[in-house]
Design an enzyme around this catalytic site. Structure first.
Site: not given
Length: 236
Positions: A4, A20, A24, A43, A87, A89-90, A162, A180, A203-204, A217
């Site tokens: 990869h 991620g 970015r 990829r 890492r 990230g958001s 959920e 994640m 970010s949220d 962002r």
């Protein structure tokens, strides 16, 4: 070269920042690194190596979710000799005092399951950040005009969750934010005797419904990249 990652041996630095989003990674490399050279396009998961204040750094996209990050982290460590993985990230904020654009430095990363869960079987392993990186990141953040929080986060294995009851328990137990990837990164670092940290931009927000517009962002993520670099190279 691995399945990869198309880089040749020697093209990946011992210090790797892992957003991620591959774009970015491109933005961070162009913004923060000197003489950045693309070293991976397999990829479309872009990776770049350059220097920051004279120190070699690779910024390699990891994809979304722990299974994807696990692939790249394993190959970076096993095939390319990466020793420090951070890492960038958001994340989604979970506590009322955590605001949009704030930075979270993850001390621990709780998860329900990760690609490594089968190894531990009935044990609930507690993945945590490397102390030297955590300390250096906190020190760096204190010198910057950035609202920063240090504590536990939750690494979810689903984006469209959920489970409002689970969110309630996360909030109740002081979890700062949700993302994640970090839990698996911390587990892999422990397994391979490497250093790992997650520096995240909110970010949220899960409680208020606020969200950072996509157009804002990138410019809002600069602080976390700078904190990550200063954590990796505190004497630079």
């Amino acid at each position: 070269m691995t399945t990869h990652i198309g880089a040749q041996v020697g093209e990946i630095a011992e210090t790797v920042l892992m957003p991620g989003d591959p774009y970015r990674a491109k933005w961070a490399a162009e913004t923060f690194l000197k003489d950045a050279k693309i070293v991976n396009e397999v990829r479309g998961m872009l990776g770049f190596t350059g220097t920051w204040n004279g120190n070699r750094v690779t910024i390699q996209g990891s994809g979304m979710g722990m299974p994807s990050l696990s692939i790249y982290a394993n190959e970076l460590i096993s095939a390319y000799g990466a020793k420090t993985l951070i890492r960038i990230g958001s994340c989604g904020g979970m506590q009322p005092h955590v605001g949009i654009r704030d930075v979270i430095i993850a001390m621990t990363a709780t998860t329900i399951t990760s690609p490594s869960s089968g190894i531990f079987r009935e044990m609930n392993f507690a993945p945590c950040a490397d102390w030297s990186l955590l300390q250096a990141a906190v020190n760096a953040a204190q010198t910057m005009d950035t609202k920063t929080h240090v504590g536990g986060i939750y690494s979810s294995d689903v984006f469209y969750a959920e489970r409002p009851d689970l969110d309630e328990q996360m909030v109740r137990h002081g979890v700062l934010g949700v993302e994640m990837e970090a839990a698996e990164l911390y587990i892999l670092a422990a397994r391979h005797k490497c250093r790992a940290l997650a520096v995240l931009t909110v970010s949220d927000h899960l409680q208020t419904g606020e969200a950072l517009p996509a157009s804002e962002r990138e410019q809002s993520f600069g602080d976390m990249v700078e904190i990550a670099l200063k954590a990796a190279f505190p004497d630079a």
